[in-house]
Design a protein around this motif. Structure first.
Motif: not given
Length: 559
Positions: A216, A220, A231, A283, A286, A288
């Motif tokens: 993450k 980010d 990621g 994941w 999300e 990532i």
């Protein structure tokens, strides 16, 4: 170039030492005993001609010095100098062509004197068809103490693969758990750039939550500085690529597990794998985990690393040697660190790999079966500790990057703790406790010297020191996590799966079952199906032939 025979003056130094070739077994007629004299140096007085089935690929041939071939090279010349044995290739082939040659041998019932079989199924066929020599007594009499100690280190897992009704019907190659435990590899330069340390206690062991937090942070911050940062990534066409995640949940991918009651279970169907796929779906949602997960191939992931887009990958301790080195060559600032991955209770779940997937087979019609084991002693005992003084041509070939396929046997025979030896000896060289020449494995001499050359200026890796970089990353960073730290932490839990030959139903249904697994894997991780679809997948897998295969596997091991 014609092979040079041993000089005739050796015959004058002979001793009246007669060796008797043992009686052939394995389904063939008993052959007459053959008496062969040896000289005082252990070489046969009269040249013995042995035919070979040779695994030979063009990529390996290209590494021979000028004038050398598979049949005539540093290895075969050394064997001839030691034994006075002339190795003649009955056939040379690589890849699918070699597989086809083995199939022809089975169909015709005719084998060269010695050959390496790279399929357990084919080996079992040869044994069942009575084509192989019973090597039980040959191995016991002729194998060196060191060779026996190597096999003993596997606690029967290796020789057991080649034993039928209590008889040793081939000599197995060894696989010393070379790709486990599966590690999490992170871009260390990116961690440093963001000031992140996922391993504050320094034990080189992290959790799935730690991995998610790093992924993450990478995404980010767009730490790559390019159009995007990914990621972590997994191949969408290989279910086993997520083995590390399953292990961290206490599960395993595509392994046969024997239950306490003797029944067999296919590990992919376990609740722990369901939990792993659910975690990967989290994941993915999300952002990532690679948004293009479902369509990624392994080659795509490699390209992402080379394009400086990807922060986390998963793999064995040795992936710097063949995967990450290409990244370093094109992304000079890239540095990696490796971690084992534990479950919520701090346990690293891992498994013993198949102890052997290649087998040295001697034809039931071979007149001198002991030669097969004598060559084994030379290749994996004598030459394992050879120096530039004792075997100059072989060592020169190895140091020049010569391929192991130059050896007449297409397999490895190594102790079960071979990765630990790699780590220990390379660290000893780095710490000045041992010179490269003092290492006990010929391979370690070249790699440890390369590491020393790299460490003279580790901030500026050149074409000449790239090899030293990847040896350092694998032997020190990778094995430092998977061997040294794991043993120090004492938190590994190992299982020993079963590795059967292909059963009748598996031969017919395995492709369909593999497709069913892969479709469920991709659908669940990408959210195309809810996590409860896993239960539907399990039922479907069993119905399509999985239950029948499990029964056949159970019956095979019961016998």
């Amino acid at each position: 170039m014609r092979k040079i025979s041993r000089r005739s003056f050796l015959k004058a130094a002979t001793v009246a030492c007669a060796l008797t070739a043992l009686t052939a077994c394995g389904g063939g007629d008993e052959s007459a005993a053959v008496s062969v004299a040896k000289d005082e140096n252990g070489a046969y007085v009269d040249t013995l001609t042995i035919t070979l089935g040779r695994f030979a690929e063009p990529s390996a041939a290209a590494l021979f010095p000028e004038g050398q071939t598979f049949e005539d090279n540093a290895y075969t010349r050394y064997i001839e100098s030691k034994l006075n044995v002339d190795l003649v290739d009955s056939f040379e082939a690589g890849g699918d062509a070699y597989t086809n040659q083995l199939a022809t041998c089975v169909a015709s019932g005719e084998l060269p004197d010695i050959l390496t079989v790279n399929s357990y199924d084919t080996f079992v066929q040869m044994v069942n068809n009575g084509l192989t020599y019973d090597l039980t007594d040959v191995y016991e009499e002729y194998a060196s103490d060191y060779i026996k100690s190597l096999y003993d280190s596997y606690d029967g897992r290796c020789l057991g693969m080649a034993t039928f009704d209590g008889r040793l019907m081939g000599i197995p190659g060894t696989n010393p758990d070379n790709s486990v435990p599966v590690l999490c590899w992170m871009r260390k330069d990116w961690l440093d750039k963001l000031g992140i340390n996922p391993d504050p206690d320094g034990d080189l062991c992290i959790t799935l939550d730690d991995i998610a937090a790093v992924a993450k942070a990478f995404v980010d911050a767009n730490v790559s500085g390019g159009n995007r940062t990914v990621g972590m990534a997994f191949s969408g066409n290989d279910i086993a690529d997520a083995m590390c995640i399953a292990n961290a949940m206490g599960g395993y991918i595509d392994r046969w597990i024997e239950n306490p009651d003797g029944t067999m279970s296919w590990s992919t169907l376990a609740p722990e794998v369901k939990a792993a796929w659910a975690k990967m779906n989290e994941w993915y949602e999300e952002g990532i985990l690679d948004p293009q997960f479902g369509t990624r191939t392994t080659e795509d992931i490699n390209a992402m690393m080379i394009n400086n887009e990807l922060g986390i990958v998963f793999g064995a301790w040795h992936i710097p040697d063949w995967r990450l080195s290409s990244v370093k060559a094109l992304v000079p600032e890239a540095e990696y660190i490796a971690y084992t991955v534990a479950d919520d209770n701090g346990i690293v779940h891992t498994y013993h790999e198949n102890a052997s997937d290649r087998f040295l087979v001697v034809s039931k019609d071979c007149k001198y079966p002991q030669v097969a084991v004598e060559i084994l002693n030379i290749l994996y005992d004598d030459l394992a500790r050879a120096t530039a003084e004792t075997a100059p041509d072989v060592i020169a070939y190895i140091n020049a990057g010569g391929h192991n396929e130059g050896r007449p046997y297409y397999m490895e025979v190594l102790p079960s703790n071979n990765p630990s030896i790699y780590y220990t000896e390379h660290m000893a060289v780095i710490n000045g406790e041992m010179t490269p020449e003092e290492t006990t494995i010929a391979e370690n001499r070249g790699s440890s010297q390369a590491i020393l050359d790299y460490l003279k200026d580790p901030q500026n890796v050149t074409e000449k020191t790239l090899g030293g970089w990847h040896f350092y990353e694998s032997r020190i960073i990778g094995l430092g996590a998977s061997i040294e730290a794991l043993e120090k932490n004492g938190n590994a839990e190992w299982i020993t799966p079963k590795y059967p030959p292909t059963t009748p139903t598996s031969e017919q249904k395995k492709a369909t079952l593999d497709k069913t697994e892969l479709q469920a894997y991709v659908a669940i991780v990408t959210g195309a199906q809810p996590i409860d679809y896993f239960d539907t997948f399990v039922s479907e897998w069993k119905r399509l032939g999985g239950d029948a295969i499990a029964q056949e596997v159970q019956e095979y091991f019961a016998q």
